[in-house]
Design a protein around this motif. Structure first.
Motif, mmCIF file in Angstrom:
data_model
loop_
_atom_site.group_PDB
_atom_site.id
_atom_site.type_symbol
_atom_site.label_atom_id
_atom_site.label_comp_id
_atom_site.label_asym_id
_atom_site.label_seq_id
_atom_site.Cartn_x
_atom_site.Cartn_y
_atom_site.Cartn_z
ATOM 1 N N ILE A 59 0.939 -1.176 -0.135
ATOM 2 C CA ILE A 59 0.212 -0.137 0.038
ATOM 3 C C ILE A 59 0.992 1.122 0.002
ATOM 4 O O ILE A 59 1.637 1.335 0.937
ATOM 5 C CB ILE A 59 -1.057 0.046 1.282
ATOM 6 C CG1 ILE A 59 -1.731 -1.270 1.493
ATOM 7 C CG2 ILE A 59 -2.016 1.121 1.062
ATOM 8 C CD1 ILE A 59 -2.659 -1.561 0.178
ATOM 9 N N ASP A 102 -6.890 -1.868 -8.402
ATOM 10 C CA ASP A 102 -7.777 -1.399 -7.417
ATOM 11 C C ASP A 102 -8.542 -2.648 -7.095
ATOM 12 O O ASP A 102 -8.347 -3.800 -7.548
ATOM 13 C CB ASP A 102 -8.969 -0.450 -7.876
ATOM 14 C CG ASP A 102 -9.738 -0.934 -9.178
ATOM 15 O OD1 ASP A 102 -10.153 -2.022 -9.205
ATOM 16 O OD2 ASP A 102 -10.030 -0.213 -10.219
ATOM 17 N N PRO A 103 -9.478 -2.505 -6.315
ATOM 18 C CA PRO A 103 -10.229 -3.836 -5.639
ATOM 19 C C PRO A 103 -11.052 -4.470 -6.573
ATOM 20 O O PRO A 103 -11.311 -5.827 -6.397
ATOM 21 C CB PRO A 103 -11.036 -3.229 -4.646
ATOM 22 C CG PRO A 103 -10.319 -2.108 -3.932
ATOM 23 C CD PRO A 103 -9.866 -1.482 -5.129
ATOM 24 N N VAL A 107 -7.067 2.860 -3.934
ATOM 25 C CA VAL A 107 -7.466 2.682 -2.906
ATOM 26 C C VAL A 107 -7.805 4.028 -2.174
ATOM 27 O O VAL A 107 -7.886 4.138 -0.830
ATOM 28 C CB VAL A 107 -6.905 1.771 -1.948
ATOM 29 C CG1 VAL A 107 -6.820 0.347 -2.416
ATOM 30 C CG2 VAL A 107 -5.169 2.190 -1.841
ATOM 31 N N LYS A 149 -6.432 8.323 1.038
ATOM 32 C CA LYS A 149 -6.481 6.968 1.281
ATOM 33 C C LYS A 149 -7.909 6.586 1.981
ATOM 34 O O LYS A 149 -8.355 7.128 2.926
ATOM 35 C CB LYS A 149 -5.426 6.364 2.293
ATOM 36 C CG LYS A 149 -4.227 6.363 1.628
ATOM 37 C CD LYS A 149 -4.189 5.229 0.604
ATOM 38 C CE LYS A 149 -2.884 5.385 -0.346
ATOM 39 N NZ LYS A 149 -2.466 6.601 -1.353
ATOM 40 N N LYS A 164 -11.422 1.000 1.054
ATOM 41 C CA LYS A 164 -11.066 0.282 -0.099
ATOM 42 C C LYS A 164 -9.517 -0.354 -0.072
ATOM 43 O O LYS A 164 -9.188 -1.594 -0.523
ATOM 44 C CB LYS A 164 -10.674 1.434 -1.037
ATOM 45 C CG LYS A 164 -12.057 1.904 -1.668
ATOM 46 C CD LYS A 164 -11.916 2.933 -2.525
ATOM 47 C CE LYS A 164 -12.996 3.619 -3.370
ATOM 48 N NZ LYS A 164 -12.701 4.553 -4.259
ATOM 49 N N VAL A 165 -8.746 0.016 1.110
ATOM 50 C CA VAL A 165 -7.558 -0.492 1.441
ATOM 51 C C VAL A 165 -7.847 -2.268 1.919
ATOM 52 O O VAL A 165 -7.175 -2.991 1.412
ATOM 53 C CB VAL A 165 -6.955 -0.083 2.320
ATOM 54 C CG1 VAL A 165 -5.482 -0.701 2.915
ATOM 55 C CG2 VAL A 165 -6.309 1.397 1.886
ATOM 56 N N SER A 201 -10.416 -3.874 1.371
ATOM 57 C CA SER A 201 -11.001 -4.791 0.337
ATOM 58 C C SER A 201 -9.930 -5.063 -0.709
ATOM 59 O O SER A 201 -9.986 -6.181 -1.080
ATOM 60 C CB SER A 201 -12.420 -3.803 -0.600
ATOM 61 O OG SER A 201 -12.605 -4.690 -1.598
ATOM 62 N N PHE A 202 -8.813 -4.475 -1.075
ATOM 63 C CA PHE A 202 -7.868 -4.693 -1.891
ATOM 64 C C PHE A 202 -7.177 -5.897 -1.186
ATOM 65 O O PHE A 202 -6.785 -6.660 -1.688
ATOM 66 C CB PHE A 202 -7.310 -3.320 -2.063
ATOM 67 C CG PHE A 202 -5.952 -3.733 -3.061
ATOM 68 C CD1 PHE A 202 -6.112 -3.552 -4.511
ATOM 69 C CD2 PHE A 202 -4.677 -4.338 -2.678
ATOM 70 C CE1 PHE A 202 -5.224 -3.605 -5.370
ATOM 71 C CE2 PHE A 202 -3.618 -4.471 -3.385
ATOM 72 C CZ PHE A 202 -4.007 -4.107 -5.045
#
Length: 236
Positions: free
Chosen positions: A5, A189-190, A211, A217, A221-222, A224-225
């Protein structure tokens, strides 16, 4: 499968991301809206170390950097790897290794949007790509990881645009011959990372803008990824 990340720039987000246990966290010292100063980088990592028992592997991102610029960061910021974009001084790899105990991630910028033919690196027709691969040949003893990223004409990487994944098998062969892991970045992305992993053999993925929400940030989303990547691991 490893997850990085990247583009972290504030303590709260950094701690929230670290709790999700990515393998790497990235700090951008290259020109970018996510750029931080050496002082900020040192403060962020020191505060993270004081807050989280087991922190992810720390990576500093640099583009077109000179030795003075690297030294200003590496003398003060506790990084474990440097990710280099557009290196013109081919001796800088050895120079880094002789002075700091860090990994070197060498970035290959994919400059053309079209897909390559199967098992053929058609991008090497591009003068810049030829120069990158030539640099790798000369500096392979000092490189620890290869990263494919979409070329950004201004900063090198960080474009947020997906490159033509068709080139991955050919570069995977290069990485295999050099006994190096191969990571991919650029527009992930996710929603699309699962497709990438299901089609191509790589060892890690790197995400930043994919994300984010409104340039910031987004922890949802982080999470989920990272979950999409971990789910792929569970199936393989």
């Amino acid at each position: 499968m490893k997850v990085k990340i990247c583009g972290l720039s504030d303590v709260r987000t950094l701690c929230d991301v670290a709790v999700l246990k990515p393998d790497h966290i990235g700090f951008v010292f290259a020109p970018s809206r996510r750029q931080i100063t050496p002082l900020e980088g040192e403060r962020l990592i020191r505060q993270l170390q004081a807050s989280v028992a087991d922190i992810p592997h720390t990576v500093g991102v640099f583009a077109k950097v000179d030795r003075d610029g690297l030294q200003q960061v590496l003398d003060h910021v506790p990084l474990q790897a440097v990710q280099l974009h557009h290196v013109e001084d081919t001796d800088i790899y050895q120079w880094i290794k002789e002075r700091w105990d860090v990994q070197i991630w060498s970035t290959i910028s994919i400059t053309e949007p079209r897909a390559a033919q199967k098992d053929q690196i058609s991008y090497t027709r591009n003068e810049q790509a030829e120069r990158q691969l030539s640099t790798l040949d000369r500096c392979s003893n000092y490189v620890d990881l290869l990263l494919l990223d979409t070329h950004d004409p201004v900063h090198g990487g960080g474009s947020g645009i997906t490159f033509a994944w068709d080139v991955i098998p050919a570069y995977a062969k290069v990485a295999h011959q050099m006994h190096l892991p191969l990571y991919a970045a650029g527009g992930l992305d996710p929603n699309n990372v699962g497709s990438l992993l299901s089609q191509y053999s790589i060892q890690g993925v790197d995400v930043s803008s994919g994300v984010e929400s409104n340039g910031i940030k987004d922890i949802t989303k982080v999470a989920s990824f990272i979950e999409r990547v971990r789910s792929y691991d569970k199936l393989n």
